[in-house]
Design a protein around this motif. Structure first.
Motif: not given
Length: 480
Positions: A103-108, A161-166, A172-178
């Protein structure tokens, strides 16, 4: 002979676009339960201790990792079949391919950083190992297998694979990396005709993990090996013409041949609709012939009826925060939470139990013609004390080896292998005190006992929590 491969994204067709074998439809329902056995357990959260030791059934690990860890690299299925004419064997190997989700969180500044949790309005996303369903399909004539071994190698590539998290506003507040590691295997098929009164072939189907992965050192963990493993591997076998023989209840003439079959780390049973013998499910979990999911089961909780009821009730009782974490753990966990939340009372009531069969206990021909259920309903239920024989009460003693045994008698415990469990075997030869002589509705006698020297014996007496043995599992002891 042909072989195709597919993944969970194309469950209804093979890679070549051909419709899958329709005979597998019923068996696949049970196979799904096998595939996802232990995948994610109640309370369906990654933080639960029981969900941190996963992937227990049918795991075929890489050959370089197996020897030091006593895990399997292959499964071997042997089953007997009676083919007719130019019969074709259809085979479906199914397994889960473990993939790591971070799990990754979007930075400024537009970058992303890995985090332990990402909180959204309806769920909490956490790192998790997901299972992607994989399938290898083979079609070959039985004649091609006679006297020769057919090899079908298969592989799944490494991928990311990368899935954006909205969020709720679409930002976009983050993303899932598989990340998925390469996994490879080999399917070996052969058949040999047996001597006997009928034309019977012994089919051998071997599934091997052939991964070339070598751990960096001897300290490599199971977590490193799992992404290169075939998880919950099992086989579906189908004959276009002819039948398989039951491995658990074969005809008398075939019992010797069945006993000669070698099944390693898996067990084949007849599957599909009852009465048919053209489909076999070979799974790492031992099942009976023609296993089926209870029709009352409302969804994929991967259990059956009574346990479904418990799971549904407990899941509905989770706090909102616990449900948010469960929904963020895995899509299948989220589906269970949604199912429990939306289950209407009449569906939940069906999970409480079901009558599978009835028998006539009146003995009166034609009785209850206007009310068929009356044939199976006694005037006084067996459990009602009013139905007990008031003339002769049940005796408070029983004779064992010519000795009268009752409340206060000492006995020596001799639990047998016929109907005991592992804990009872530890009591072999121990002296016990008879606390009660009990009689069941079928006429059986049970001795309720406490073991002498047990520091919890007084508590057992207060709570009525005794150990139970039948008279032929004890011998009279020295009396006080």
């Amino acid at each position: 002979m042909t072989a195709t491969t597919s993944t969970t994204e194309s469950r209804t067709a093979t890679a070549s676009g051909t419709a899958p074998d329709a005979r597998f439809a019923t068996a696949r329902q049970v196979a799904d339960a096998v595939l996802f056995e232990g995948y994610v357990l109640y309370p369906y959260r990654a933080s639960a201790a029981k969900n941190r030791m996963r992937w227990q059934f049918g795991v075929l690990v890489p050959p370089a990792w197996a020897p030091a860890h006593e895990e399997h690299t292959f499964q071997r299925t042997e089953v007997l079949l009676e083919p007719r004419g130019a019969a074709t064997l259809s085979l479906e190997l199914r397994f889960l391919h473990a993939q790591r989700r971070t799990v990754q969180q979007a930075c400024m500044d537009g970058t992303f950083e890995e985090v332990a949790e990402l909180h959204l309005a309806d769920r909490v996303l956490v790192p998790w190992d997901e299972g992607a369903e994989e399938r290898v399909e083979v079609s070959v004539t039985v004649a091609e297998l006679a006297g020769a071994e057919a090899l079908f190698p298969f592989a799944r590539p490494a991928r990311e694979e990368v899935e954006p998290v909205l969020d709720a506003e679409g930002r976009t507040v983050g993303r899932l990396v598989r990340r998925t590691e390469r996994v490879s295997g080999l399917l070996r098929l052969s058949a040999a005709e047996l001597d006997g009164p009928y034309r019977v072939l012994k089919l051998a189907a071997v599934v091997e993990n052939t991964s070339s992965w070598v751990p960096d050192d001897s300290s490599a963990t199971r977590e490193e090996a799992l992404p290169r493993s075939l998880v919950a591997a099992h086989l579906l076998l189908g004959l276009s013409s002819g039948s398989f023989l039951s491995m658990t209840d074969p005809p008398e003439w075939a019992k010797g041949a069945v006993a000669s079959c070698e099944n390693r780390h898996t067990w084949p049973v007849l599957a599909g609709e009852p009465g048919r013998a053209d489909v076999v499910l070979s799974s790492p979990i031992i099942l009976e012939d023609h296993p089926a999911i209870a029709p009352e089961s409302a969804g994929a909780m991967y259990d059956a009826t009574e346990i479904d009821e418990i799971l549904a009730l407990r899941t509905a009782a989770l706090t909102d925060q616990e449900k948010r974490e469960a929904r963020g753990t895995d899509p299948r966990a989220a589906a269970v939470i949604d199912l429990a939340d939306s289950m209407p009372p009449e569906v939940l009531e069906r999970l409480h139990g079901a009558v599978r069969g009835l028998r006539d206990i009146t003995g009166e021909p034609g009785a209850g013609a206007e009310d068929p259920a009356a044939l199976f309903r006694p005037e006084t239920p067996w459990w009602d004390p009013a139905g007990a024989d008031p003339v002769e009460p049940a005796p408070d003693h029983v004779t064992v080896d010519g000795v009268r045994v009752g409340v206060g008698s000492r006995v020596v415990l001799r639990p047998g292998l016929r109907r005991t469990d592992a804990q009872d075997l530890f009591l072999q030869g121990r002296t016990a005190l008879v606390e009660a002589v009990l009689h069941d509705v079928d006429g059986g006698v049970h001795l309720a006992v406490t073991v002498e020297g047990d520091p919890g014996a007084d508590i057992r007496r207060e709570q009525g929590r005794f150990l139970y043995f039948q008279p032929d599992e004890v011998t009279p002891g020295e009396q006080a």
